[in-house]
Design a protein around this motif. Sequence first.
Motif, short mmCIF file in Angstrom:
data_model
loop_
_atom_site.label_atom_id
_atom_site.label_comp_id
_atom_site.label_asym_id
_atom_site.label_seq_id
_atom_site.Cartn_x
_atom_site.Cartn_y
_atom_site.Cartn_z
N LEU A 114 72.91 -74.08 16.02
CA LEU A 114 72.94 -72.67 15.64
C LEU A 114 72.25 -72.53 14.30
CD1 LEU A 114 73.95 -69.77 16.09
CD2 LEU A 114 76.12 -70.45 15.02
N SER A 136 67.66 -74.72 20.35
CA SER A 136 68.39 -74.04 19.28
C SER A 136 68.65 -72.58 19.63
CB SER A 136 67.60 -74.11 17.97
OG SER A 136 66.37 -73.42 18.09
N THR A 137 69.66 -72.01 18.96
CA THR A 137 69.92 -70.57 19.00
C THR A 137 69.65 -70.03 17.60
OG1 THR A 137 71.63 -70.83 20.69
CG2 THR A 137 71.64 -68.78 19.42
N PHE A 174 80.00 -65.64 12.14
CA PHE A 174 79.54 -67.02 12.30
C PHE A 174 80.06 -67.95 11.20
CE2 PHE A 174 75.46 -65.50 14.64
CZ PHE A 174 76.17 -65.44 15.83
N VAL A 178 77.60 -72.45 11.58
CA VAL A 178 76.14 -72.59 11.61
C VAL A 178 75.72 -74.01 11.23
CG1 VAL A 178 73.98 -71.71 10.63
CG2 VAL A 178 75.89 -70.14 11.07
#
Length: 281
Positions: A114, A136-137, A174, A178
Amino acid sequence: MNLLLAEVAQATQRLADAGVPSPRFDAEELAAYVHGVKRGELHTVPDADFDARYWEAVARREAREPLQHITGRAFFRYLELRVGPGVFVPRPETESVVGWAIDALRAMDVAEPLVVDLCTGSGAIALALAQEVPRSTVHAVELDERALAWARRNVAGSRVVLHHQDALHALPGFDGQVDLVISNPPYVPLEEWENVAPEARDHDPELALFSGQDGLDTIRGLERTARRLLRPGGVVVVEHADTQGGQVPWIFNEDAGWTDAADHRDLNNRPRFTTARRAVP
């Protein structure tokens, strides 16, 4: 020599006299843009096809309007981006910042990392990461509405998720999740205004350039954002001016919860970006 190449030679001299840093490249790039060919194909343009609009483009560049504003495009790693007034034009120096981040993501033992790109501007960094690390995001954050409009054009159809938010308070959902935070934030000291190249000073958004008397105000805020967003062991990557290499690593210090803070040089061997790892409790 055909007519176009002769005109390119004249344009190169005019741009050099105007103080343009890369006169030959810019003269050729403008010629290629106006005539719809690649730079390496300029010699194939017949004399009869010479377009007088070339000299209009040269005059604009001679006045120090950014090359990318004239052509409407900027190249970044493997990307061609749409840019223009209201958005920071991505620089070649930032490619080394992204290269380091790509290597770090590929080395992570994470199935789908992330990533958050703060102060995304045109979306260049976010798009490069999404393209080169396809597992990946990537979430990109931009506050300025004019820059956001350019980012929307560029990320359309990609996997990048764009957010209209303040980078210093972004993405609270988030927190602690991350894997990598990256940013090319504003970092020019206000006192350096007169020393900034006309292409940037007169055309790039002030919000993307200047950040307090020492240029580090935004980076100090991003340190807090990255500390909040990153999981333990997650990594932050922040670009800075070549004169700030001795200062930025100290912002990501052990007392604030960081480890392995280090500075890195770009391809011109100038201090360019700082990395640090969120400490594991």
